[in-house]
Design an enzyme around this catalytic site. Structure first.
Site, mmCIF file in Angstrom:
data_model
loop_
_atom_site.group_PDB
_atom_site.id
_atom_site.type_symbol
_atom_site.label_atom_id
_atom_site.label_comp_id
_atom_site.label_asym_id
_atom_site.label_seq_id
_atom_site.Cartn_x
_atom_site.Cartn_y
_atom_site.Cartn_z
ATOM 1 N N ASP A 266 0.763 -91.139 -7.036
ATOM 2 C CA ASP A 266 1.097 -90.170 -5.983
ATOM 3 C C ASP A 266 2.234 -90.668 -5.115
ATOM 4 O OD1 ASP A 266 -1.860 -89.519 -6.694
ATOM 5 O OD2 ASP A 266 -1.011 -87.762 -5.685
ATOM 6 N N ARG B 216 -0.794 -81.992 2.576
ATOM 7 C CA ARG B 216 -1.428 -83.184 1.990
ATOM 8 C C ARG B 216 -0.526 -84.390 2.261
ATOM 9 N NH1 ARG B 216 -4.195 -83.004 -3.633
ATOM 10 N NH2 ARG B 216 -5.262 -84.744 -2.647
ATOM 11 N N ASN C 76 -2.565 -94.189 -6.108
ATOM 12 C CA ASN C 76 -3.058 -93.126 -6.996
ATOM 13 C C ASN C 76 -4.505 -92.826 -6.599
ATOM 14 O OD1 ASN C 76 -2.549 -91.396 -9.329
ATOM 15 N ND2 ASN C 76 -4.062 -92.617 -10.392
ATOM 16 N N LYS C 77 -5.114 -91.897 -7.290
ATOM 17 C CA LYS C 77 -6.481 -91.458 -6.979
ATOM 18 C C LYS C 77 -7.421 -92.655 -6.803
ATOM 19 C CE LYS C 77 -7.579 -88.136 -6.381
ATOM 20 N NZ LYS C 77 -7.727 -87.527 -5.035
HETATM 21 O O1 MRU Z 1 -6.042 -85.433 -5.288
HETATM 22 P P1 MRU Z 1 -5.234 -85.066 -6.489
HETATM 23 O O2 MRU Z 1 -6.013 -84.360 -7.545
HETATM 24 O O3 MRU Z 1 -3.962 -84.339 -6.092
HETATM 25 O O4 MRU Z 1 -4.796 -86.461 -7.076
HETATM 26 C C1 MRU Z 1 -4.028 -86.517 -8.240
HETATM 27 C C2 MRU Z 1 -3.767 -87.880 -8.713
HETATM 28 O O5 MRU Z 1 -4.168 -88.846 -8.122
HETATM 29 C C3 MRU Z 1 -2.882 -88.012 -9.911
HETATM 30 O O6 MRU Z 1 -3.232 -89.139 -10.659
HETATM 31 C C4 MRU Z 1 -1.445 -88.193 -9.408
HETATM 32 O O7 MRU Z 1 -1.070 -87.116 -8.599
HETATM 33 C C5 MRU Z 1 -0.496 -88.364 -10.491
HETATM 34 S S1 MRU Z 1 -0.106 -86.792 -11.165
HETATM 35 C C6 MRU Z 1 0.894 -86.757 -12.415
#
Ligand code: MRU
Length: 366
Positions: free
Chosen positions: A244, A90, A254-255
């Site tokens: 992230d 990823r 972030n997401k």
């Molecule tokens: O695609 P994902 O589910 O791995 O994305 C996760 C996120 O965006 C979280 O908000 C991020 O990793 C922060 S986790 C503490």
């Protein structure tokens, strides 16, 4: 945090003492399934297929994956292969690289025969470190929630909006954005969480709602587009999200959808805080919009949706016309100027180069 009243982590060493157990997050909230990882390939698949996800948990799983690889091939070539295969799973969450670099640095000077044992030790340290730093984030964030609670009339809750899952399932324990929430709830402060469903994979609906429910924290699931309306009507006191990858100047990736929440928060004077461990800071980059690689995932995550039917079966259905073109960018970047502050393990700091460098003086450009 608790599952059915029993404390649980998202990843742990199996009772055999040498393989790794994870909760398969693709099966939540409808089934609690534990999977056992014994090989590098299984660890890579678990990350890529999002059985484990969330930046800190991706890092911890990669560390254990490296250990599993060292059991099979601790040679220099084995290390290189493990690093590359895990690194490619990823692209956005930088904790992955942080964990792999830490493993590589610890193992390189050692004889091959010593590498597997040392990798196991180091992966356990990374997991324990994650729990400690999330706990520290919780303590700092709790102060913020306490201040907001002091402005409420008795019985009124502090309303917190969160996006995606930055909960304990995204870390080894506590979560980042949820750590202050769990601590406030456990301290008897009335909190209520607005949980963005977080299309396309619905980590809010399936994971955040599940874990808050398991711990007894009051919450309401909302569609991703509701946040702006709630903020306009004074129904959100605070936004808490995860990260992230954070640039050393404070831009936050972030997401996807986080940026729109930050814009709405700014327009409505709602404090917008990002909770992040320092392992999420990328010390090599300044400009998040230009420099952070944004993962693009399979279009079927957008064109299909899964859920439980009335007779209890979990099914997957298509929601768009056959053959519809899809774009699926998994993350976005919120520029530092929209962030009220970063809640880190060191302190609550400004989202600026100066504040980040001052909070972590030992970390420099790598
Ligand atoms: O695609 P994902 O589910 O791995 O994305 C996760 C996120 O965006 C979280 O908000 C991020 O990793 C922060 S986790 C503490």
């Amino acid at each position: 945090m608790n599952v059915d009243g029993v404390a649980c982590r998202s990843i742990w060493v199996n009772a055999d003492g040498c393989s790794i157990d994870i909760i398969d997050q693709t099966r939540l909230p409808h089934a609690f399934v534990v999977r056992n990882l014994c090989t590098l390939q299984q660890a890579c698949n678990a990350i890529r297929d999002m059985q484990v996800r969330g930046a800190p948990l991706i890092g911890a799983t990669a560390a254990y994956g490296f250990y599993l690889a060292m059991r099979d091939d601790p040679s220099g070539a084995g290390m290189e292969q493990a690093y590359q295969l895990l690194f490619d799973t990823r692209p956005t969450a930088v904790n992955l690289r942080w964990a792999l670099d830490r493993l590589k640095a610890a193992l390189l000077p050692l004889k091959t025969t010593a590498r597997a044992a040392r990798a196991f030790e180091e992966a356990n340290r990374i997991a324990a470190f994650d729990i400690d730093i999330n706990h520290a984030i919780g303590c700092h964030g709790l102060d913020l929630i306490r201040q907001l609670a002091a402005t409420k009339t008795p019985g009124e809750s502090v309303n917190i909006l969160t996006h995606c899952n930055a909960g304990w399932l995204a870390t080894v324990d506590w979560g980042t954005a949820t750590a202050p929430i769990y601590m406030a709830h456990d301290a008897g402060i009335a909190v209520h969480v607005w949980v963005d469903e977080t299309r396309p994979r619905n980590q809010g609906a399936s994971l955040t709602a599940w874990e808050l429910g398991q711990h007894g924290v009051p919450h309401s699931l909302i569609v991703d587009n509701l946040g702006g309306h709630l903020m306009q009507h004074g129904m959100v006191d605070l936004c808490l999200v995860g990260s992230d990858r954070t640039t050393r100047s404070g831009d936050v990736c972030n997401k996807v959808g986080t940026y729109l929440k930050a814009l709405a928060a700014r327009d409505n004077n709602v404090p917008f805080y990002v909770c992040l461990p320092s392992t999420t800071i990328d010390w090599n980059i300044d400009d998040g919009i230009e420099e952070i690689p944004i993962e693009q995932r399979d279009g079927e995550e957008v064109s299909r949706i899964s859920g439980k039917t009335a007779d209890g079966k979990v099914v997957d259905v298509q929601i768009s016309p056959d053959g519809t073109a899809v774009a699926n960018y998994a993350f976005d970047v919120t520029p530092a100027q929209l962030v009220s502050g970063l809640i880190t393990e060191a302190a609550v700091i400004d989202a600026s180069s100066e504040a980040i460098a001052a909070a972590f003086p030992e970390r420099q450009r790598q």
